[in-house]
Design an enzyme around this catalytic site. Structure first.
Site, PDB file in Angstrom:
ATOM      1  N   CYS A 144       0.802  -1.227   0.000  1.00 57.83           N
ATOM      2  CA  CYS A 144       0.000   0.000   0.000  1.00 57.83           C
ATOM      3  C   CYS A 144       0.828   1.267   0.000  1.00 57.83           C
ATOM      4  CB  CYS A 144      -0.913  -0.009   1.219  1.00 57.83           C
ATOM      5  SG  CYS A 144      -0.027  -0.276   2.777  1.00 57.83           S
ATOM      6  N   THR A 145       2.123   1.222  -0.277  1.00 52.70           N
ATOM      7  CA  THR A 145       2.986   2.402  -0.180  1.00 52.70           C
ATOM      8  C   THR A 145       2.430   3.611  -0.912  1.00 52.70           C
ATOM      9  OG1 THR A 145       4.908   0.998   0.064  1.00 52.70           O
ATOM     10  CG2 THR A 145       5.311   3.281  -0.545  1.00 52.70           C
TER      11      THR A 145
END
Length: 358
Positions: free
Chosen positions: A91-92
């Site tokens: 999910c960066t």
């Protein structure tokens, strides 16, 4: 493999990490038979705890793995489909801190394509159900638009699935950690539309003390009260700010040392740091969100003025005590901090299946 009353069929797992989603899916009755995870420590953790995998974890980037490889690893013959596809793409690009960067906000980060890898496998493997988890920041709007999220939903629809989505807070489902995450569940359009579970826990600690019948949140104190742990070499908090922890009351943070809180010798300006800076657990509340890569002064810290120990973090995520994690202390922190609490995953999977088969 946990004992289950019903075997609901084969699950395949993408972006498996340490296996929080996987453990929850198995507790709900599925059997994870194939997993894709490129991080070797996390893959080792998966193999240590999911010994019934049909094949070893596929240790490669999903960008290089075909759906045929995954189906073969699960022991499925041509024409067979899995019962469940699960996964939480990294999910960066959608983290709260990264959202404000224009190039990430427009969905241009190359890692955002991992969402498309999930929908690729969804389209090609045709599972009966799917469960996708991600950070809730994926749903943030920029000028009334959510490009990455809206693209994801379009691709799910194009794959022939209808779906439900909602941001769920783990604490509202019996997990002793306040951890909001986005869940999307779906099934083919010719089958009933799955739903997400209603909250099972709520109400304050004060209500519990007054005898109110509402099921309260599970607190950090509840989770850790009977746990006996050994000290860890890196648990002491030193450096420039470590000595400040003892004065901070449980449940509070660096704001204790501000003029606004009436401190006689203020050390910080009001709201000059992240909320998690010098944040301590309160035994009468769920833990705040535990991060994968916390800085040296990022909490939550134990109310005993130290870093949390691995067995304590496992309890706060609802991993079983005998769940084994492989790797360095930093690697284990990252594996746990990136995990979906198994209890939450179990409740999502159960609601999805029960409602869609009723």
């Amino acid at each position: 493999m946990p004992d289950v009353a019903q075997n609901r069929g084969v699950a395949i797992s993408l972006f498996s990490g340490a296996g929080g989603l996987d453990r929850g899916a198995e507790d709900a009755g599925f059997t994870v038979m194939a997993a894709v995870e490129h991080n070797h420590d996390a893959a080792d953790t998966m193999e240590k705890n999911f010994s019934h995998l049909q094949s070893p974890v596929i240790r490669s980037s999903i960008l290089k793995v075909t759906s045929q490889q995954i189906l073969k690893a699960a022991g499925l013959r041509p024409g067979q489909r899995p019962e469940l596809l699960i996964g939480g793409p990294p999910c960066t690009p959608f983290s709260k801190s990264g959202f404000w960067l224009d190039w990430k906000r427009e969905g241009l980060d190359e890692n955002a394509s991992l969402l498309q890898e999930y929908t690729r496998v969804l389209t090609e493997t045709r599972p009966r159900y799917f469960l996708l988890e991600n950070v809730y920041a994926l749903t943030y709007k920029n000028n009334a638009s959510r490009p990455s999220f809206e693209r994801l939903l379009r691709e799910i629809d194009s794959a022939g699935y209808h779906f439900s989505y909602e941001v769920l807070n783990a604490a509202d489902y019996g997990v002793p950690q306040a951890r909001p995450r986005l869940f999307i569940v779906g099934a083919p359009k010719d089958e009933p539309k799955p739903v997400l579970p209603a909250a099972s826990h709520g109400g304050s600690w004060e209500r519990r003390q007054s005898g109110n019948s509402e099921k309260p949140h599970v607190t950090a104190g509840d989770a850790l009260k009977d746990l006996v742990t050994e000290p860890e070499p890196t648990e002491a908090v030193g450096g420039r700010y470590g000595h400040l922890l003892p004065e901070i009351p449980p449940g509070e943070n660096y704001l204790h040392y501000t003029a606004e809180r009436g401190h006689s010798d203020p050390l910080f300006k009001w709201r000059s740091r992240y909320w998690s800076f010098l944040l301590k657990l309160a035994p009468n509340k769920p833990s705040p969100t535990i991060q994968a890569q916390p800085g040296p002064y990022v909490g939550p810290f134990h109310w005993e003025n130290r870093r949390l120990r691995v067995p304590e973090i496992k309890r706060l995520f609802t991993f079983p005590d005998d769940f084994e994690l492989v790797g360095s202390r930093n690697s284990i922190q990252a594996q746990l901090g990136n995990s979906v609490p198994p209890l939450l995953a179990k409740k999502v999977a159960e609601a999805m299946i029960v409602d869609s088969r009723s």
